[in-house]
Design an enzyme around this catalytic site. Structure first.
Site, mmCIF file in Angstrom:
data_model
loop_
_atom_site.group_PDB
_atom_site.id
_atom_site.type_symbol
_atom_site.label_atom_id
_atom_site.label_comp_id
_atom_site.label_asym_id
_atom_site.label_seq_id
_atom_site.Cartn_x
_atom_site.Cartn_y
_atom_site.Cartn_z
ATOM 1 N N CYS A 285 -0.029 7.382 5.599
ATOM 2 C CA CYS A 285 -0.733 6.986 4.382
ATOM 3 C C CYS A 285 -1.885 6.011 4.647
ATOM 4 C CB CYS A 285 0.264 6.405 3.381
ATOM 5 S SG CYS A 285 -0.383 6.322 1.689
ATOM 6 N N GLU B 271 5.181 11.618 4.041
ATOM 7 C CA GLU B 271 5.708 10.248 4.017
ATOM 8 C C GLU B 271 6.920 10.169 3.090
ATOM 9 O OE1 GLU B 271 3.953 5.828 2.766
ATOM 10 O OE2 GLU B 271 3.023 7.661 2.006
ATOM 11 N N LYS C 168 5.407 2.609 9.974
ATOM 12 C CA LYS C 168 4.100 2.382 9.346
ATOM 13 C C LYS C 168 3.647 0.944 9.532
ATOM 14 C CE LYS C 168 1.831 2.956 4.837
ATOM 15 N NZ LYS C 168 2.069 3.364 3.428
#
Length: 538
Positions: free
Chosen positions: A416, A305, A365
């Protein structure tokens, strides 16, 4: 009930909550989860003082009767969530963000307290609803021959309520700690039942076993106690046998679907990541790692990430980077963690880059980190939380329903915090994802969080029946097979490169096909049995 007995019961309930917390990684004492809910269940049922005729009871009287059980639920919830989520305090110190030491500590404690109490609220709501329904069940004075039936009904209703509340909580922005993840990754056998209906399946089994043990201990008749405890043992064994059957199935590894993937764990501390020194270190480390892996003959390279902290969508920034120039030279596709500039802000994104350096797909995300990447409940809590947030809330959420294409087929992707949301992965796999890719940067937190994050990805691998590749900034990067077995796990705070073979799958588990179908089924059955029983004992 005297004061001493209440204190003893509170202590026992608190121990139960702590044991549930210790069942999670990195402690991994998953066996505790099968009994840790028993003290709360027993104590609340035996101390609740809800009047027999609930129809004539005011809300204030009802709340007064539930006051002590709700305190027990509060204590249990703090024990569980406080232990399981203590890693949040690892954000301290934040002096690298210009936040003084005491303010940094205050922020860390606030975040820990807030998310702990948010999870504890689930336990308290469950306790209140469960006891109200239990009062309706028992207020008519059941005969001895029907006592076991009533106990089994309580177990069913308690299980349905908990699973329903977990489903509700997981639909919000603050979610992490389903009871099911207490079994990951130590009990891979039971985790395979997640292929049936996701995490709800494992949570339901935990509730049923805990509930049967608790109901057996409540009885003072030995014969009924033994029957319920034997039933709990039978259910525990049979569920593990079913999980073992799923776990024992051979993997469908077709050599024609093989893919050699390289992982770069850059190990760039957050303290320097956004300054010129950190930027150059990241660029050099990822470029060198990419070239090394390309020379090892990998088909694809995955970075963590925000590995390259600039706007990959900006042609000038992209073309001027050594990493992009390495792609043009080596001709090996890469999956790059970076940022994407949008009209309304920017996103935390993963880009799929082909051998010619062209962007063929982008995933933004969806589940941003509360208090770090966005402000939760900002309309309600306003400037209070905004002052406590360690970062500016300038990121925007990715749109649901995204798919992610690679030069070697469609992938299921999470960045994440996405890993905490099982449905996020299930939806992408149902749309054609053939393997799972997760990219994370857990450098903000302690190593406890790294272990739990890996445990969540192990669950996602099993539920979706997919090979899973994890690339993280500081650990733990990993390769996980569809049975949840970790074939490689990186160290913490180290720069590492790794390459391995994974396989693309097109299979679909029952969970991938039908989603979390068990939760509404449990609720429907629970409601039906509840009204049937009221009719029988009225």
């Amino acid at each position: 009930m005297n004061r001493r007995e209440i204190i003893q019961r509170l202590l026992l309930t608190a121990i139960g909550g702590v044991l549930m917390g210790l069942a999670t990684e990195p402690w991994g004492l998953w066996g505790f989860a099968w009994v840790a809910l028993v003290p709360l269940w027993v104590n609340c049922l035996t101390i609740a003082k809800i009047p027999a005729e609930t129809r004539s009871v005011s809300p204030l009287q009802m709340l007064n009767g539930l006051k002590l059980p709700l305190i027990f639920a509060l204590i249990w919830g703090i024990g569980y969530y406080g232990i399981a989520l203590f890693w949040i305090t690892g954000i301290h110190p934040m002096t690298w963000l210009g936040i003084p030491g005491l303010a940094s500590l205050a922020i860390a404690l606030f975040c820990w307290s807030f998310i702990t109490l948010w999870g504890t609220a689930l336990v308290m709501v469950w306790t209140g609803l469960f006891l109200i329904l239990s009062a309706v069940e028992t207020r008519h004075g059941a005969s001895l021959h029907s006592a076991i039936f009533l106990a089994l009904t309580r177990v069913l209703i308690g299980t349905a309520l908990w699973c329903g509340l977990e489903s509700l909580w997981s639909s919000g922005a603050l979610w992490w700690s389903s009871l099911s993840y207490t079994q990951s990754f130590g009990n891979l056998i039971i985790l395979h039942l997640g292929q049936i209906s996701g995490p709800t399946t494992v949570t339901a089994i935990l509730l049923i076993v805990n509930g049967l043990i608790a109901e057996g201990l409540i009885f003072d008749q030995n014969q009924k106690t033994v029957k319920l405890l034997i039933l709990a043992l039978i259910f525990f064994i049979s569920s593990h046998i079913l999980g073992l059957i799923l776990y024992s199935r051979p993997l469908n590894n077709n050599p024609e679907q093989a893919l050699k993937v390289g992982i770069i764990q850059g190990n760039i501390p957050n303290e320097i990541k956004l300054n010129p020194v950190g930027f150059l270190q990241a660029l050099q480390g990822y470029t060198t790692g990419y070239i090394t892996l390309a020379n090892q003959g990998v088909d694809l390279v995955l970075t963590p990430e925000t590995a390259l902290p600039f706007f990959w969508t900006d042609p000038i920034q992209r073309h001027n980077s050594s990493f992009y120039q390495a792609i043009l030279k080596e001709k090996v596709p890469a999956l790059v963690g970076s940022f994407a500039l949008k009209e309304e802000g920017y996103t935390n994104s993963l880009f799929s880059i082909n051998q010619d350096g062209k962007i063929i797909s982008e995933y933004d995300k969806i589940n941003l980190v509360p208090l770090g990447e966005f402000i939760p409940f900002s309309e309600i809590l306003g400037q209070f939380i905004r002052r406590l947030s360690p970062l500016e809330a300038t990121l925007i959420h990715g749109k649901p329903g995204q798919t992610f294409q690679t030069p070697f087929g469609q992938a299921t992707v999470g960045i994440c915090y996405d890993s905490a949301f099982a449905s996020h992965f299930r939806n992408q796999t149902a749309q054609g994802g053939e393997f799972i890719l997760t990219a994370s940067n857990d450098a903000h937190y302690s190593s406890t969080m790294l272990a739990q994050h890996h445990a969540l990805d192990v669950m996602r691998a099993i539920e979706n029946d997919r090979w899973t590749i994890r690339a993280t900034n500081t650990g733990y990067s990993a390769v996980v097979d569809p049975h949840g077995r970790t074939l490689w796990l990186s160290h913490h705070n180290t720069y590492e490169l790794y390459a391995d073979i994974i396989y693309r799958y097109q299979t679909q588990t029952l969970y991938v096909r039908w989603g979390n179908w068990l939760m509404p089924v449990l609720l429907i059955i629970g409601i039906t049995v509840f009204f049937i029983k009221i009719d029988l004992f009225s």
